[in-house]
Design a protein around this motif. Structure first.
Motif, PDB file in Angstrom:
ATOM      1  N   ARG B 235       0.840  -1.200   0.000  1.00  0.00           N
ATOM      2  CA  ARG B 235       0.000   0.000   0.000  1.00  0.00           C
ATOM      3  C   ARG B 235       0.874   1.248   0.000  1.00  0.00           C
ATOM      4  NH1 ARG B 235      -4.199   0.311   4.633  1.00  0.00           N
ATOM      5  NH2 ARG B 235      -4.760   2.189   3.470  1.00  0.00           N
ATOM      6  N   SER B 239       0.879   4.107  -2.896  1.00  0.00           N
ATOM      7  CA  SER B 239       0.132   5.345  -2.628  1.00  0.00           C
ATOM      8  C   SER B 239       0.976   6.538  -2.206  1.00  0.00           C
ATOM      9  CB  SER B 239      -1.000   5.122  -1.611  1.00  0.00           C
ATOM     10  OG  SER B 239      -0.725   4.092  -0.733  1.00  0.00           O
ATOM     11  N   HIS B 244       2.950   5.325  -9.590  1.00  0.00           N
ATOM     12  CA  HIS B 244       2.871   3.899  -9.274  1.00  0.00           C
ATOM     13  C   HIS B 244       2.963   3.112 -10.585  1.00  0.00           C
ATOM     14  CE1 HIS B 244      -0.062   0.323  -8.380  1.00  0.00           C
ATOM     15  NE2 HIS B 244       1.194  -0.088  -8.372  1.00  0.00           N
ATOM     16  N   ILE B 283      -7.008  -1.162  -6.629  1.00  0.00           N
ATOM     17  CA  ILE B 283      -6.603   0.116  -7.224  1.00  0.00           C
ATOM     18  C   ILE B 283      -7.252   0.252  -8.593  1.00  0.00           C
ATOM     19  CG2 ILE B 283      -4.635   1.446  -8.116  1.00  0.00           C
ATOM     20  CD1 ILE B 283      -2.930  -0.119  -5.994  1.00  0.00           C
ATOM     21  N   ARG B 287      -4.910   9.220  -8.309  1.00  0.00           N
ATOM     22  CA  ARG B 287      -5.736  10.110  -7.481  1.00  0.00           C
ATOM     23  C   ARG B 287      -6.553  11.053  -8.359  1.00  0.00           C
ATOM     24  NH1 ARG B 287      -2.136  14.785  -4.565  1.00  0.00           N
ATOM     25  NH2 ARG B 287      -0.684  13.101  -4.080  1.00  0.00           N
ATOM     26  N   GLY B 294      -2.329   9.627  -2.826  1.00  0.00           N
ATOM     27  CA  GLY B 294      -2.399   8.638  -3.901  1.00  0.00           C
ATOM     28  C   GLY B 294      -1.537   9.119  -5.057  1.00  0.00           C
TER      29      GLY B 294
ATOM     30  N   ARG C 145      -6.258   8.112   1.901  1.00  0.00           N
ATOM     31  CA  ARG C 145      -5.896   6.710   2.131  1.00  0.00           C
ATOM     32  C   ARG C 145      -4.757   6.514   3.121  1.00  0.00           C
ATOM     33  NH1 ARG C 145      -4.721   5.324  -4.107  1.00  0.00           N
ATOM     34  NH2 ARG C 145      -5.882   7.223  -4.492  1.00  0.00           N
ATOM     35  N   ASN C 183      -9.288   3.829  -4.934  1.00  0.00           N
ATOM     36  CA  ASN C 183      -8.658   2.879  -4.015  1.00  0.00           C
ATOM     37  C   ASN C 183      -9.705   2.336  -3.051  1.00  0.00           C
ATOM     38  OD1 ASN C 183      -6.060   3.048  -1.441  1.00  0.00           O
ATOM     39  ND2 ASN C 183      -6.624   1.386  -2.794  1.00  0.00           N
TER      40      ASN C 183
END
Lengths: 254, 486, 216
Positions: B235, B239, B244, B283, B287, B294, C145, C183
């Motif tokens: 994670r 994030s 990513h 996912i 974001r 994110g 998150r 997410n």
């Protein structure tokens, strides 16, 4: 399958060459039960070594020779679970989609492993004349998984009332034989059989029985090699389950 | 943290020198004890999760069906996934080879002017040797899964796909941490060791320019990546950094979201004996503008690397059902004896022996299909019912059969790697002996008829006595017995 | 041809194979009907088994419990999301003395603070799955998150009416497939690892403690 008074015996090449006493014991047990046993002299090997080595044509050739050697409809009692698995479950795969498929399927349906035949078909009752003794059972992986003979092997030992069945550590684990595996990967095979024999020696039994002579070749070979080593002064025997049954129930010498 | 030249040296070792590696592994008693106890532990944990045989049977049946249904439509699902993922704002890349995948990832990182990459666990990134590639391009890739972190610190490779550092004792890890991590005293306390790892990586998560992860399942219906883990490093990797990058084999597609729960439970129960992992991370995009954290960019690299080759054969395609739980290696008596490194491949154990030949070619992996006794333990525990022993047998056939001979089609790279005319003739001779009763009877005392049973005496007699051929065969004994009776 | 075209062409060429089974779509069997109390009990049992600290509270008294736990755990500050109903309620009743409340910020320096100076965070959750003992979190702009991930202690407030029996059930009931968030998370206990000699240790990279407040 119903009880047939006439059966074929498939000895397997390993029994034929290395453990003929197992075959004779099986024959005598069956005859004592009133079964008429035919042993076709044309039989040889089930073809498994070629099959598991990737030589399917050669395996097919040998398989067809066995099929030809056992005409008719009589059940074929096989002295090794692994060979029985080959003939019952892998022959159909080997001939899948081929002209011979139908006759192969008919042949495969007649295959029954020795201990399964004694328990499930004959419901054999055994009179145990032997002394009290602790025994471990080794079932080959194929026998255990494809033929379900762990259950019948144990049942037979249960019917010998002076036998104390000992369960060894990692009982379900492979002994490391694996046919040509022991040749191609000798170090891994050696590690496996050493662990297997160590577990057998530690379980409180004085001998191991099996209905799989490939495994026995491997396990007894290792047990004999260990004999006399500092930790292994006490001999630990290994034999085919048919031999044990005959020895303990016989009314006559073998 | 220091880097070592050892990994580079390992690459020059021949991949197919399986025999010498397995010899060394079986001779290492300490290592064998470690693997035995670790495998027993995992076997026990898994067994406790599947107490009900009927339930297990039904569940793995549905697992198999989900994977087979997805594979039946694999190209369609990949296209659908790509479209959905793009709609969700992600970027999709395609790579046929490890080289291409490395270049794509490097390209993304260059565009970001990234110097550091923090990694969640990804076996596909091991498969393409990403860390090594990036290192040669002056980008530092840092593993953040505790097991992977340990393995990277020791300049080794994972020895298990789920538990990468399973070959290391806590004493070895204590020594490693004390030597390689600044201001660290030797401690064998596992809690303390984990906290040392946590602290060492904390700032790396914060400062990394990009994050990379693997993918457990990709869902075509929604364009979603599913990642399962216990630590939270996955994670964090996906994030915290601005970018990513997810890398996955093309086979990981699922048709729809409803397919996920059965596979999730099969995966975690089979892998580590957990009803579910601590985190299941879904996912579906970078974001949004109003979100406060994110990644701003999400890239997905879809890697083929031989998978389409397996796909093209109806039997070998089953290999692609795999969900990488590792249960087959946990239950494999061979893996238990030699551990993961001996295989010399990214994916060890039974699944490795059936997938690696597609990734690397049979020439490089020629000894793997035979590295099994065909005991069947792997097939029994496979949660998606891959018939692993059957596929090993098939690869043995491809190993000894050259393409183009006797209407034998070309199905894989390196086919016929173990073909030898002498061996072929020996088997022909063997079969001849076994179909001709007279020859069989005559040859029973000659070695030719028995070469499959009594091979090289030396390898057999290391730990066993040579079997003695009985003075009289069963054929002869029964013949005599019957003659006596009549 | 691009890699994409090449891969897809290879796959399309060999897609249709005689003998490859094409099973029907999965039929989702509805879970055995169970009462709210049973579901809650199962959730608690499953989550307790993975080291979650659990309290059953009322909609009035839970903020007080958080304050109490903050003191008991010697936590100096708590990150909350003031734009959520949960966050607002906590903020309104937070005592002026003792642990302080923190809020997510946009400055570059905030991440540093989040990673190294925040002791605990409190979030809500959307629902929960009894069968696996999992909390469903869909982070939002108001509740980002990293709140549930970076601070060492994570408090979660769950409305007991939102406990579902199974994951398929919650996916269906909440119609996840229609619109997935960027997410979505299932959280089942605090962060853990067994990567060192199969020995379980908590707080690997995520929270070392997970505190669940179930609101009746």
């Amino acid at each position: 399958m119903h009880s047939n008074s006439s059966i074929y015996l498939f000895g397997t090449c390993v029994v034929d060459l290395f453990f003929p006493q197992a075959g004779i014991s099986a024959l005598k047990i069956l005859e004592r039960e009133g079964i008429q046993v035919s042993y076709p002299q044309a039989q040889s090997c089930c073809g498994q070594p070629a099959y598991t080595s990737g030589y399917l044509d050669d395996a097919r050739r040998v398989a067809l020779a066995q099929i030809a050697a056992f005409p008719g409809e009589a059940p074929i009692v096989v002295l090794s679970g692994s060979c029985a698995g080959m003939m019952k479950h892998h022959y159909p795969t080997l001939f899948s989609g081929m002209p011979e498929e139908t006759s192969v399927l008919q042949f495969s349906a007649r295959i029954i492993e020795f201990t399964a035949y004694l328990v499930e078909v004959l419901n054999i009752q055994l009179q145990d004349l032997g002394p009290a003794e602790s025994v471990a059972l080794h079932t080959s992986c194929t026998a255990r998984r494809e033929m379900g003979t762990l259950h019948t092997g144990r049942e037979l030992l249960r019917r010998l009332k002076h036998i104390d069945l000992k369960i060894h550590d990692h009982e379900s684990e492979c002994c490391g034989f694996g046919g040509t595996f022991s040749v191609r990967h000798p170090d891994i095979s050696a590690a496996m059989v050493q662990d297997k024999t160590a577990a057998l020696r530690q379980c409180g039994a004085s001998k191991v029985v099996s209905a799989d002579c490939g495994c026995l070749l491997n396990i007894t070979g290792a047990l004999q090699k260990q004999q006399g080593e500092p930790d292994h002064k006490v001999p630990f025997a290994g034999l085919h389950i048919a031999e044990l049954i005959w020895q303990r129930t016989r009314g006559e010498p073998l | 943290m220091a880097t070592h030249p050892r990994r580079a040296a390992m690459k020059t070792e021949t991949l197919h020198d399986f025999t010498s590696r397995s010899r060394a592994a079986t001779a290492d008693g300490e290592q064998r004890k470690k693997f035995r106890s670790a495998m027993d532990f995992l076997i026990g944990k898994r067994a406790a999760q599947f107490p009900d045989t009927a339930q297990w049977t039904a569940l793995r049946e549905s697992g198999q069906q989900i994977r087979q249904r997805a594979l039946a439509r694999l190209p369609d699902l990949l296209a659908q996934f790509e479209k959905k993922a793009q709609q969700n704002g992600m970027t999709v890349h395609w790579a046929e080879t490890p080289q291409e995948a490395n270049q794509i990832i490097h390209g993304i990182l260059q565009q970001q002017q990234a110097r550091t990459l923090i990694k969640g666990k990804s076996m596909v990134s091991e498969e393409i040797e990403l860390n090594h590639y990036l290192q040669t391009h002056s980008i530092k890739a840092l593993e953040s899964d505790m097991g992977e972190f340990i393995v990277q610190l020791a300049d080794e490779k994972p020895s298990h796909i789920i538990m990468p550092a399973i070959h290391k004792s806590k004493q070895e890890i204590a020594t490693l941490f004390a030597a390689e991590i600044d201001d660290t005293a030797y401690t064998e306390d596992v809690d303390e060791l984990i906290q040392i790892g946590r602290q060492a990586l904390r700032r790396q998560f914060l400062n990394a320019d990009a994050g990379l992860s693997g993918v457990n399942f990709a869902i075509a219906e929604t364009g979603t990546l599913c990642l399962v883990e216990n630590e939270g490093n996955g994670r964090l990797s996906t994030s915290v950094p601005r970018v990513h990058i997810a890398i996955t084999g093309i086979e990981k597609m699922l048709e729809n979201l409803a397919d996920l729960p059965p596979l999730l439970t099969l995966l975690t129960r089979s892998a580590t004996g957990q009803p579910i992992t601590t985190y299941v991370n879904l996912i579906s995009g970078p974001r949004r503008t109003d979100e406060q954290d994110g990644p701003e960019e999400v890239h997905i690299v879809l890697l083929d690397n031989g998978r389409s080759q397996a796909y093209a054969d109806v039997q070998l395609r089953q290999t692609l059902q795999c969900i990488r739980c590792g249960a087959c290696m946990n239950h494999c008596p061979v893996y238990t004896r030699i551990g993961g490194h001996a295989y010399g491949t990214t994916y060890p154990g039974p699944i490795g022996s059936i997938i690696s030949p597609h990734l690397l070619g049979l020439e490089e992996t020629r000894d793997l299909p035979s590295a099994s006794t065909l005991c069947g333990a792997c097939g029994d525990v496979c949660p998606v019912k891959i018939p692993i022993p059957e596929l090993l047998l098939r690869l043995r056939v491809e190993n000894v059969t050259r393409a183009g001979t006797k209407d034998h089609q070309e199905v894989m790279r390196g086919q016929g790697a173990k073909y030898r005319l002498s061996e072929k003739l020996a088997w022909q001779a063997w079969s001849l002996v076994n179909v001709k009763p007279a020859l069989y009877l005559a040859s029973r005392r000659s070695v030719t008829g028995l070469r499959h049973l009594i091979p090289s005496a030396k390898s057999w007699t290391q730990v066993r006595v040579m079997p003695k051929i009985a003075p009289q065969s069963l054929h002869e004994l029964i013949k005599a017995h019957q003659e006596k009776k009549s | 041809m691009s890699a994409r075209e090449h891969i897809l062409a290879k796959l399309y060429n060999s897609r249709d194979q005689a003998g490859w089974p094409v099973p029907m779509a999965l039929e989702i069997t509805p879970p055995q009907p169970s009462s709210a109390a049973e579901k809650c009990a199962q959730l608690k049992a499953m989550m307790a088994a993975v080291h979650t600290e659990i309290y059953e509270l009322s909609s009035e008294n839970w903020p007080g419990k958080v304050t109490e736990l903050m003191h008991a755990k010697h936590l100096k500050n708590l990150l909350i999301a003031p734009q959520t109903a949960t966050g607002r309620q906590l903020q309104d009743s937070w005592p002026s003395e003792g642990p302080v409340l923190k809020y997510y910020q946009q400055q570059e320096r905030w991440k540093e603070e989040l990673f190294f100076s925040v002791d605990a965070a409190l979030t809500g959750c959307r629902s929960a799955v009894a069968e696996t003992g999992s909390l469903v979190l869909w982070p939002t702009p108001a509740e980002p998150r990293l709140m549930s991930l970076v601070p060492p202690v994570h408090f979660v407030v769950l409305d007991s009416r939102n406990i579902y029996a199974t994951l398929p059930e919650v996916m269906q009931a909440e119609n996840w497939a229609a619109a997935m968030p960027t997410n979505a998370l299932l959280i089942s206990g605090p962060s853990k690892t067994a990567d060192i000699q199969q020995t379980l240790a908590y707080g690997a990279h995520g929270p070392k403690e997970l505190v669940l407040l179930i609101i009746a």
